[in-house]
Design a protein around this motif. Structure first.
Motif, short mmCIF file in Angstrom:
data_model
loop_
_atom_site.label_atom_id
_atom_site.label_comp_id
_atom_site.label_asym_id
_atom_site.label_seq_id
_atom_site.Cartn_x
_atom_site.Cartn_y
_atom_site.Cartn_z
N PRO A 1 0.84 -1.20 0.00
CA PRO A 1 0.00 0.00 0.00
C PRO A 1 0.88 1.25 0.00
N GLY A 2 0.36 2.32 -0.55
CA GLY A 2 1.10 3.57 -0.54
C GLY A 2 0.96 4.29 0.79
N TYR A 3 1.73 5.33 0.98
CA TYR A 3 1.57 6.14 2.18
C TYR A 3 1.29 7.58 1.77
N GLY A 4 1.06 8.43 2.78
CA GLY A 4 0.86 9.84 2.48
C GLY A 4 -0.56 10.17 2.04
N TYR A 5 -1.49 9.40 2.53
CA TYR A 5 -2.87 9.65 2.10
C TYR A 5 -3.83 9.20 3.18
N ALA A 6 -4.71 10.07 3.60
CA ALA A 6 -5.74 9.70 4.58
C ALA A 6 -7.05 10.31 4.14
N LYS A 7 -8.09 9.51 4.13
CA LYS A 7 -9.38 10.02 3.71
C LYS A 7 -10.50 9.14 4.26
N GLY A 8 -11.57 9.77 4.64
CA GLY A 8 -12.75 9.03 5.08
C GLY A 8 -12.48 8.12 6.25
N GLY A 9 -11.69 8.61 7.21
CA GLY A 9 -11.42 7.82 8.40
C GLY A 9 -10.41 6.71 8.17
N PHE A 10 -9.90 6.62 6.96
CA PHE A 10 -8.94 5.56 6.69
C PHE A 10 -7.54 6.16 6.60
N ASP A 11 -6.68 5.73 7.51
CA ASP A 11 -5.35 6.30 7.58
C ASP A 11 -4.33 5.33 6.96
N LEU A 12 -3.95 5.65 5.75
CA LEU A 12 -3.04 4.78 5.01
C LEU A 12 -1.67 4.73 5.66
N ASP A 13 -1.26 5.84 6.28
CA ASP A 13 0.07 5.86 6.91
C ASP A 13 0.16 4.87 8.07
N LYS A 14 -0.93 4.77 8.82
CA LYS A 14 -0.96 3.84 9.94
C LYS A 14 -0.87 2.41 9.40
N LEU A 15 -1.66 2.14 8.39
CA LEU A 15 -1.64 0.82 7.77
C LEU A 15 -0.23 0.52 7.25
N PHE A 16 0.34 1.48 6.54
CA PHE A 16 1.66 1.28 5.97
C PHE A 16 2.70 1.01 7.07
N GLY A 17 2.67 1.86 8.10
CA GLY A 17 3.64 1.74 9.19
C GLY A 17 3.57 0.37 9.86
N GLU A 18 2.36 -0.05 10.21
CA GLU A 18 2.21 -1.33 10.92
C GLU A 18 2.55 -2.50 10.02
N MET A 19 2.05 -2.45 8.79
CA MET A 19 2.30 -3.55 7.87
C MET A 19 3.79 -3.67 7.55
N MET A 20 4.45 -2.54 7.37
CA MET A 20 5.85 -2.58 6.96
C MET A 20 6.79 -2.96 8.09
N ASN A 21 6.49 -2.50 9.32
CA ASN A 21 7.31 -2.92 10.46
C ASN A 21 7.34 -4.43 10.54
N ASP A 22 6.14 -4.99 10.43
CA ASP A 22 5.98 -6.42 10.49
C ASP A 22 6.69 -7.09 9.30
N TYR A 23 6.50 -6.52 8.14
CA TYR A 23 7.11 -7.08 6.93
C TYR A 23 8.63 -7.11 7.06
N PHE A 24 9.20 -5.97 7.42
CA PHE A 24 10.67 -5.90 7.44
C PHE A 24 11.27 -6.81 8.50
#
Ligand SMILES: Nc1nc2c(ncn2[C@@H]2O[C@H](COP(=O)(O)OP(=O)(O)OP(=O)(O)O)[C@@H](O)[C@H]2O)c(=O)[nH]1
Ligand SMILES: [Mg+2]
Length: 192
Positions: A79-102
């Motif tokens: 997923p991309g980062y730098g975008y939040a809309k309609g209560g959906f925070d892509l940065d949070k998703l990206f951060g959590e998913m990527m920490n786990d991924y790495f």
């Protein structure tokens, strides 16, 4: 090793690395701001129109999408980062998913950090690049939509990058409209 990128198939979408396919092949991960052109680049590399789903609206990809390339490697669309809309925070998703991924992607060989040729690097972009440097994870900065800049804009960008300590061999330009740039990127991926 020559990899035939046209032999590409979609494997699965994983909501987290726990559900990722068994690590059979080395992985090349694509990260970057939403709408920078990650999914389009996968399609260009594989010469398929709709292998990865693209959209003119940011925030499209919300899962880790695995593509099997010629039984040689997985391309992983994040997923991309730098975008939040309609209560959906892509940065949070990206951060959590990527920490786990790495921390778990033991077969990760290369990260393609996609950056828009027309824009300055964002704080997020710089954070990710620094993170990869600190963790000693091999990465390549891929400047997308290179068809949208002219020679003098390109020269200006290169100058800026050299000023902030980015080495020439860390950079490549890519445009889905310029086959030569896509071939160059394939060669760089194959050689790694
Ligand atoms: N001119 C030009 N447009 C491009 C290029 N690459 C992507 N685009 C356009 O940029 C938009 C976003 O592309 P995507 O590939 O969906 O971007 P993404 O990074 O996957 O976006 P998210 O999934 O939302 O994170 C689309 O409208 C593409 O057609 C390119 O090299 N040149
Ligand atoms: Mg996408």
């Amino acid at each position: 090793m020559k990899i035939d990128f046209t032999q590409a198939t979609f494997v699965k979408s994983a909501p987290s690395i726990k559900e990722a396919p068994q690590g059979l092949f080395p992985e090349v991960l694509l990260v970057g701001k939403s709408n920078v052109g990650k999914s389009s680049l996968i399609n260009a590399l594989c010469r398929k129109k709709a292998l990865a789903f693209t959209s003119s609206k940011p925030g499209h990809t919300r899962l880790l999408n695995y593509y099997n390339i010629n039984d040689k490697l997985y391309l992983v669309d994040a997923p991309g980062y730098g975008y939040a809309k309609g209560g959906f925070d892509l940065d949070k998703l990206f951060g959590e998913m990527m920490n786990d991924y790495f921390s778990k992607a033991t077969r990760l060989k290369l990260v393609l950090v996609l950056l828009d040729s027309r824009r300055e690097l964002s704080t997020n972009d710089i954070e990710i690049i620094n993170y990869l440097r600190e963790k000693d994870i091999k990465h390549l900065l891929v400047f997308t939509k290179a068809d949208k800049i002219n020679q003098s804009e390109k020269a200006k960008l290169l100058k800026h990058l050299s000023e902030i300590g980015v080495e020439k061999d860390e950079i490549t330009f890519a445009s889905t409209l310029k086959a030569k740039t896509i071939e160059e990127l394939k060669n760089k991926i194959s050689s790694l």
